[in-house]
Design an enzyme around this catalytic site. Structure first.
Site, PDB file in Angstrom:
ATOM      1  N   HIS A  13      -9.761  34.027   2.918  1.00  0.00           N
ATOM      2  CA  HIS A  13      -9.021  32.760   2.958  1.00  0.00           C
ATOM      3  C   HIS A  13      -9.566  31.883   4.090  1.00  0.00           C
ATOM      4  O   HIS A  13      -9.661  32.322   5.240  1.00  0.00           O
ATOM      5  CB  HIS A  13      -7.532  33.040   3.176  1.00  0.00           C
ATOM      6  CG  HIS A  13      -6.657  31.843   3.017  1.00  0.00           C
ATOM      7  ND1 HIS A  13      -6.283  31.342   1.778  1.00  0.00           N
ATOM      8  CD2 HIS A  13      -6.070  31.044   3.941  1.00  0.00           C
ATOM      9  CE1 HIS A  13      -5.498  30.292   1.942  1.00  0.00           C
ATOM     10  NE2 HIS A  13      -5.359  30.079   3.254  1.00  0.00           N
ATOM     11  N   MET A  60       3.218  27.558   1.174  1.00  0.00           N
ATOM     12  CA  MET A  60       3.289  27.693   2.618  1.00  0.00           C
ATOM     13  C   MET A  60       4.641  28.278   3.014  1.00  0.00           C
ATOM     14  O   MET A  60       5.692  27.764   2.639  1.00  0.00           O
ATOM     15  CB  MET A  60       3.088  26.335   3.293  1.00  0.00           C
ATOM     16  CG  MET A  60       1.722  25.706   3.055  1.00  0.00           C
ATOM     17  SD  MET A  60       0.347  26.759   3.574  1.00  0.00           S
ATOM     18  CE  MET A  60       0.709  26.996   5.324  1.00  0.00           C
ATOM     19  N   GLY A 102      -0.668  24.273   9.842  1.00  0.00           N
ATOM     20  CA  GLY A 102      -1.357  23.720  10.993  1.00  0.00           C
ATOM     21  C   GLY A 102      -1.775  24.735  12.024  1.00  0.00           C
ATOM     22  O   GLY A 102      -2.793  24.563  12.685  1.00  0.00           O
ATOM     23  N   PHE A 103      -1.007  25.824  12.150  1.00  0.00           N
ATOM     24  CA  PHE A 103      -1.314  26.821  13.166  1.00  0.00           C
ATOM     25  C   PHE A 103      -1.014  28.221  12.647  1.00  0.00           C
ATOM     26  O   PHE A 103      -0.078  28.421  11.868  1.00  0.00           O
ATOM     27  CB  PHE A 103      -0.490  26.583  14.441  1.00  0.00           C
ATOM     28  CG  PHE A 103      -0.780  25.271  15.116  1.00  0.00           C
ATOM     29  CD1 PHE A 103      -1.850  25.138  15.987  1.00  0.00           C
ATOM     30  CD2 PHE A 103       0.011  24.161  14.855  1.00  0.00           C
ATOM     31  CE1 PHE A 103      -2.120  23.919  16.600  1.00  0.00           C
ATOM     32  CE2 PHE A 103      -0.255  22.946  15.464  1.00  0.00           C
ATOM     33  CZ  PHE A 103      -1.325  22.823  16.339  1.00  0.00           C
ATOM     34  N   GLY A 104      -1.780  29.198  13.094  1.00  0.00           N
ATOM     35  CA  GLY A 104      -1.502  30.580  12.772  1.00  0.00           C
ATOM     36  C   GLY A 104      -0.435  31.140  13.692  1.00  0.00           C
ATOM     37  O   GLY A 104      -0.099  30.566  14.726  1.00  0.00           O
ATOM     38  N   GLY A 161       2.867  33.914   8.064  1.00  0.00           N
ATOM     39  CA  GLY A 161       3.854  34.896   8.494  1.00  0.00           C
ATOM     40  C   GLY A 161       3.934  36.142   7.643  1.00  0.00           C
ATOM     41  O   GLY A 161       4.911  36.905   7.745  1.00  0.00           O
ATOM     42  N   GLY A 207      -3.202  36.629   8.390  1.00  0.00           N
ATOM     43  CA  GLY A 207      -4.094  36.303   9.486  1.00  0.00           C
ATOM     44  C   GLY A 207      -3.918  37.246  10.657  1.00  0.00           C
ATOM     45  O   GLY A 207      -4.670  38.202  10.832  1.00  0.00           O
TER      46      GLY A 207
END
Length: 223
Positions: free
Chosen positions: A33, A137, A142-144, A177, A197
């Site tokens: 990804h 989503m 925007g952020f991990g 998440g 992630g």
């Protein structure tokens, strides 16, 4: 269909990206990804074409490219040429979504639509038959490393119900998440692609973490 696991290289070690890609090649991961952020649609900047091309040179798994950018139509050809196998565009960023999806398919890529946590599932009603996947989503993009939004389970069930007669093979990909505590519940709700992630790249044994996500079976009851 057995669910798919798509580790997100947004959480990889950028100084050792080739090493991490080679680890994914040897792992149980199905896709890689790749989050593309422009600093406009989301408040962060990530990869550009040169990095995607470099990843493709070493990747043995399909590249699942998630465009978190404004006006993605301008760059579809470039991302295909850079090595994308799947291209997902945000519902919120596309003025002519059908046209965008048609273009992605003409390029020979699997076509996906990504939706933010606040976007009603019903908004996909007129496009659900035309797409291969929905990237849902489960955090604000925007952020991990963000906290999982619990309403995601309800939204997965709603989307699966919407697609059941019109696109029963729709891939529902959950991005944000995802971990070993919620993966089973996500699959039971109707998801079939898990993006992970920090759960992968933050683990002491990254390959074992991927295998654990892959081995989750929806025949068992959620804890």
């Amino acid at each position: 269909m057995k669910h798919l696991v798509a580790p997100s290289i947004l959480s990889a070690d950028f100084a050792n990206l080739q090493r991490d890609i080679e680890m994914l090649n040897k792992s149980y991961a199905d896709w890689i990804h790749v989050d593309i952020m422009d600093g406009v649609f989301v408040p962060n900047i990530s990869f550009g074409f040169p990095v995607v091309k470099a990843v493709k040179q070493h990747a043995l798994k399909p590249l699942d490219v998630h465009l978190m950018i404004v006006d993605p139509d301008r760059y579809l050809n470039e991302f295909k040429e850079a090595g994308a196998n799947n291209i997902s565009v945000h519902f919120e960023a596309c003025i002519h979504l059908h046209r965008t999806i048609q273009k992605i398919k003409e390029l020979g890529c699997r076509a996906g639509v990504a939706i933010n946590p606040h976007t009603p599932i019903a908004q996909l009603s007129d496009i659900v038959e035309d797409i291969d996947l929905v990237c849902m989503m489960s955090v604000n993009p925007g952020f991990g490393g963000q906290k999982f939004i619990e309403s995601t389970y309800r939204r997965i069930r709603e989307l699966r119900l919407l697609a059941q007669d019109r696109n029963p093979n729709l891939l529902i990909e959950i991005d944000g998440g995802v971990n070993h505590q919620n993966s089973l519940s996500l699959l039971q709700a109707g998801a079939n692609v898990l993006v992970a992630g920090n759960t992968v790249f933050g683990a002491d044994d990254q390959m074992a973490s991927i295998k654990q996500l892959k081995d989750v079976s929806i025949t068992r009851k959620a804890v």
